[in-house]
Design a protein around this motif. Structure first.
Motif, PDB file in Angstrom:
ATOM      1  N   GLU A 157       0.839  -1.212   0.000  1.00 19.70           N
ATOM      2  CA  GLU A 157       0.000   0.000   0.000  1.00 19.70           C
ATOM      3  C   GLU A 157       0.866   1.252   0.000  1.00 19.70           C
ATOM      4  N   LEU A 158       1.876   1.228   0.888  1.00 18.30           N
ATOM      5  CA  LEU A 158       2.762   2.380   1.011  1.00 18.30           C
ATOM      6  C   LEU A 158       3.602   2.544  -0.259  1.00 18.30           C
ATOM      7  N   LEU A 160       2.855   1.644  -3.311  1.00 19.41           N
ATOM      8  CA  LEU A 160       2.017   2.188  -4.388  1.00 19.41           C
ATOM      9  C   LEU A 160       1.844   3.696  -4.216  1.00 19.41           C
ATOM     10  N   ALA A 161       1.691   4.119  -2.957  1.00 21.55           N
ATOM     11  CA  ALA A 161       1.551   5.555  -2.694  1.00 21.55           C
ATOM     12  C   ALA A 161       2.822   6.289  -3.122  1.00 21.55           C
ATOM     13  N   ALA A 164       2.844   6.539  -6.878  1.00 21.88           N
ATOM     14  CA  ALA A 164       1.877   7.556  -7.296  1.00 21.88           C
ATOM     15  C   ALA A 164       2.389   8.963  -7.003  1.00 21.88           C
ATOM     16  N   ASN A 168       1.843  11.065 -10.195  1.00 20.58           N
ATOM     17  CA  ASN A 168       0.754  12.039 -10.211  1.00 20.58           C
ATOM     18  C   ASN A 168       0.475  12.548  -8.795  1.00 20.58           C
ATOM     19  N   ARG A 170      -0.752  15.261  -7.608  1.00 20.87           N
ATOM     20  CA  ARG A 170      -2.027  15.933  -7.366  1.00 20.87           C
ATOM     21  C   ARG A 170      -3.120  14.913  -7.059  1.00 20.87           C
ATOM     22  N   MET A 171      -3.124  13.833  -7.858  1.00 18.50           N
ATOM     23  CA  MET A 171      -4.133  12.806  -7.660  1.00 18.50           C
ATOM     24  C   MET A 171      -3.967  12.118  -6.316  1.00 18.50           C
ATOM     25  N   ILE A 172      -2.730  11.792  -5.970  1.00 15.39           N
ATOM     26  CA  ILE A 172      -2.549  10.994  -4.755  1.00 15.39           C
ATOM     27  C   ILE A 172      -2.795  11.840  -3.500  1.00 15.39           C
ATOM     28  N   ARG A 173      -2.598  13.159  -3.602  1.00 17.24           N
ATOM     29  CA  ARG A 173      -2.987  14.019  -2.473  1.00 17.24           C
ATOM     30  C   ARG A 173      -4.502  14.023  -2.321  1.00 17.24           C
ATOM     31  N   ALA A 174      -5.188  14.039  -3.473  1.00 19.11           N
ATOM     32  CA  ALA A 174      -6.652  14.014  -3.444  1.00 19.11           C
ATOM     33  C   ALA A 174      -7.160  12.673  -2.917  1.00 19.11           C
ATOM     34  N   LEU A 175      -6.286  11.654  -2.888  1.00 17.43           N
ATOM     35  CA  LEU A 175      -6.677  10.367  -2.318  1.00 17.43           C
ATOM     36  C   LEU A 175      -6.130  10.208  -0.904  1.00 17.43           C
ATOM     37  N   GLY A 176      -5.714  11.336  -0.309  1.00 17.38           N
ATOM     38  CA  GLY A 176      -5.402  11.317   1.116  1.00 17.38           C
ATOM     39  C   GLY A 176      -3.977  10.970   1.485  1.00 17.38           C
ATOM     40  N   VAL A 177      -3.022  11.093   0.564  1.00 15.84           N
ATOM     41  CA  VAL A 177      -1.632  10.799   0.906  1.00 15.84           C
ATOM     42  C   VAL A 177      -0.860  12.102   1.111  1.00 15.84           C
ATOM     43  N   ASN A 178      -0.134  12.181   2.224  1.00 16.96           N
ATOM     44  CA  ASN A 178       0.734  13.312   2.478  1.00 16.96           C
ATOM     45  C   ASN A 178       1.995  13.114   1.634  1.00 16.96           C
TER      46      ASN A 178
ATOM     47  N   TRP B  76      -4.397  16.656   1.849  1.00 17.96           N
ATOM     48  CA  TRP B  76      -4.465  15.195   1.983  1.00 17.96           C
ATOM     49  C   TRP B  76      -5.354  14.776   3.146  1.00 17.96           C
ATOM     50  N   ALA B  79      -8.991  14.961   2.239  1.00 17.40           N
ATOM     51  CA  ALA B  79      -9.368  13.947   1.258  1.00 17.40           C
ATOM     52  C   ALA B  79     -10.138  12.792   1.883  1.00 17.40           C
ATOM     53  N   ARG B  84     -12.849  13.643  -5.493  1.00 17.91           N
ATOM     54  CA  ARG B  84     -12.687  14.691  -6.512  1.00 17.91           C
ATOM     55  C   ARG B  84     -12.432  14.101  -7.892  1.00 17.91           C
ATOM     56  N   GLN B  91      -5.146  13.911 -14.984  1.00 17.83           N
ATOM     57  CA  GLN B  91      -4.904  14.267 -13.587  1.00 17.83           C
ATOM     58  C   GLN B  91      -5.534  13.303 -12.593  1.00 17.83           C
ATOM     59  N   CYS B  94      -3.192   7.523 -12.232  1.00 22.41           N
ATOM     60  CA  CYS B  94      -1.745   7.367 -12.307  1.00 22.41           C
ATOM     61  C   CYS B  94      -1.416   6.618 -13.589  1.00 22.41           C
ATOM     62  N   GLY B 114      -0.082   0.994   4.929  1.00 26.82           N
ATOM     63  CA  GLY B 114       1.003   0.259   5.572  1.00 26.82           C
ATOM     64  C   GLY B 114       1.713  -0.656   4.607  1.00 26.82           C
TER      65      GLY B 114
END
Lengths: 295, 264
Positions: A157-158, A160-161, A164, A168, A170-178, B76, B79, B84, B91, B94, B114
């Motif tokens: 999971e991490l 893949l983040a 991403a 991309n 912008r997209m991954i921030r919109a999916l909640g990743v810092n 984030w 989100a 969105r 955009q 990925c 994790g």
């Protein structure tokens, strides 16, 4: 090329292969040109050498080297994501600072490991193989293991983040990743690998030198690009393996070049950075030139 | 549900290009309300969505989602409650990751990530099932990189990813504007289906007046950083383009000028 030189190139290819994996992680996965590696390679060497000198087991010294490398990468990540310093500049700042840090760690410009036990010695004795075979085998095992861990990680999971974040943000921030955190993590991992690479090289050549990191990024880029040109990068697993194979090819090419003689002119190790830089320029521009020629 | 109070946002503050993009904007959405947002270029509609999503901090005002003040939250963190879809199909996904990896990334929205496997076997069933509803045959292409998909396919996938974990609020930023009319229609149908099925509170920005009038229960018009019209209920149901234009000139004392809004 003598078989001795051939095995020497393999040995170097695998030892620096860890660094190339690190460069792949920043340059390709995170899209972050990270020059920290020029400092974190000697950092790993210095930490490992000092630890062995102090009586730490050479295998355990690798863990220390990794930890130090991770911190160095994290500093670059912090400068970039939290203090908003341009990525390239952030990594140059860390690299320059590490020169002083490395001198402090060793207390002098170089530290020899003569007479101290290294992983190479231990493995050669344990395997019963001649050293010119044992060393490349040992480094191959370490590097292939690290590659396996990296491939596994990039499928979590991490991981893949992290992919991403480079692909991309912008997209991954919109999916909640810092994304600040993932960049710091990626740079940390990359430089941990690079420092481990430096530690292996130091144990192999019998000491650490504060200048041994010069040109690391260029060699790393050359290897990554060489590998993906020859083996492709369609999937993550393939790209990771291509990075290692690229490292092997690069060191073999260097080995061949060093044996080259044109009349009274011969290539010396001091010419390598120039040759490597030219190689990277060629590799980076070739795809565009090819497109121009065939369009 | 969503409550934005007195939002002010100025770009390039103090410079020659200073723009007051949002000027004291307040808007509240009821649970499950579908609101279309319209306005000419530079009216502030996309900026407002950006302010709600946390793309940039606002100068003044507060933003609440389900009575939680999220004004100070980074993008984030917000989100977790917000799905969105962007205008540019590139955009929303990925390109280097596979379709199933993209969906797996979306499935973890708002949750910590994790060292578990990124794509789980049991999730693949869910992905296939959801993709099948798009009617694009993507359910058989789970392992294709998203970069291979056409703009319309990517936008449909983005739409699915935005609602895979049910968001409290769905933000659509001209998400059909970059598509050809036929594909845009398909993505719009999908949008309406998903929004109605899940009862999503939605803010949909559009340039297209007919779209804005035909969809949703409420229409909001932005002009020069302010909300100038807010039409709902009976009046919204009977609204026609001419009415909208007339209402606008009554309120503003000027003609509505946006070729793009009128011609599409």
């Amino acid at each position: 090329m003598t078989s001795y030189a051939f095995f020497g190139s393999l040995e170097q290819g695998f030892a620096f292969g860890l660094m190339v994996l690190g460069v792949y992680l920043t340059f390709r996965v995170l899209d972050f040109p990270d020059l920290t590696v020029d400092g974190s390679l000697p950092l790993g060497a210095a930490v490992s050498a000092v630890a062995i000198d102090a009586g730490v087991h050479p295998a355990l010294s690798l863990v220390w080297a990794c930890g130090a490398g991770f911190l160095a990468g994290a500093v670059t990540g912090f400068l970039n994501t939290r203090l908003r310093i341009l990525h390239l500049l952030a990594s140059i700042l860390t690299m320059i600072a590490l020169y002083s840090v490395n001198l402090r760690i060793m207390g002098r410009p170089n530290l020899t490991l003569l007479g101290k036990p290294t992983l190479v010695d231990l493995f050669t004795t344990a395997s019963g193989l001649p050293q010119y075979l044992a060393t490349p085998l040992l480094f191959a095992l370490v590097t292939v293991f690290a590659a396996g861990v990296l491939i596994w990680f990039l499928r979590t999971e991490l991981g893949l983040a992290l992919l991403a974040t480079g692909d991309n943000p912008r997209m991954i921030r919109a999916l909640g990743v810092n994304t600040g955190n993932t960049v710091i993590l990626g740079l940390g991992l990359s430089n941990a690998l690079t420092a481990m690479s430096g530690a292996l090289v130091a144990q192999n050549q019998g000491g650490a030198d504060v200048n041994m990191g010069v040109g690391t990024i260029v060699a790393g880029l050359a290897s990554v690009i060489l590998g993906e040109t020859v083996f492709g990068r369609r999937s993550v697993a393939r790209a990771v393996l291509a990075a290692i194979l690229g490292s092997l090819l690069y060191r073999l090419a260097i080995g061949l070049a060093l044996g080259l003689k044109l009349g009274s002119f011969s290539i010396t190790p001091s010419d390598l950075n120039l040759i490597t830089a030219l190689l990277v320029v060629l590799a980076l521009t070739a795809p565009r030139m090819k497109a121009k020629v065939f369009s | 549900m969503l409550r934005a109070e007195g939002i002010v946002k100025t770009f390039f503050k103090g410079g020659a290009n200073e723009v007051r993009a949002l000027n004291n904007v307040s808007l509240s959405l009821a649970e499950g309300e579908f609101v279309t947002v319209i306005g000419s270029n530079g009216a502030g509609k996309s900026t407002f969505l950006g302010a709600v999503a946390g793309v940039f901090p606002v100068d003044q005002g507060r933003i609440f989602l389900n009575n939680e003040d999220m004004t100070a939250w980074p993008e984030w963190q917000r989100a977790a409650g917000i799905g969105r879809v962007f205008q540019d199909p590139a955009q929303g996904t990925c390109p280097g990751a596979t379709i199933e990896q993209n969906l797996a990334l979306a499935l973890k929205r708002g949750q910590p990530r994790g060292l578990g496997p990124g794509v789980r076997r049991q999730d693949r069933e869910l992905f296939r099932e959801q993709l099948a509803r798009l009617g694009l045959g993507l359910e058989n292409r789970l392992r294709d990189p998203a970069g291979l998909l056409s703009g319309g396919q990517r936008q449909a996938l983005s739409m699915l990813m935005a609602v895979l974990v049910k968001p409290r609020l769905l933000l659509l930023d001209e998400h059909t504007a970059a598509l050809d009319p036929k594909t845009a229609g398909q993505v719009l149908d999908l949008t309406v289906r998903l929004v109605e099925e899940l009862g999503l509170s939605t803010l949909m920005v559009t340039h297209n007046m007919r779209q804005a009038i035909g969809l949703g229960q409420r229409l909001v018009m932005f002009h020069r950083g302010e909300i100038v019209l807010d039409i709902r209920g009976e009046e919204k149901r009977n609204l026609r383009v001419e009415d909208l234009l007339q209402r606008f000139s009554e309120v503003r004392g000027e003609e509505f000028t946006s070729d793009r809004a009128l011609l599409t």
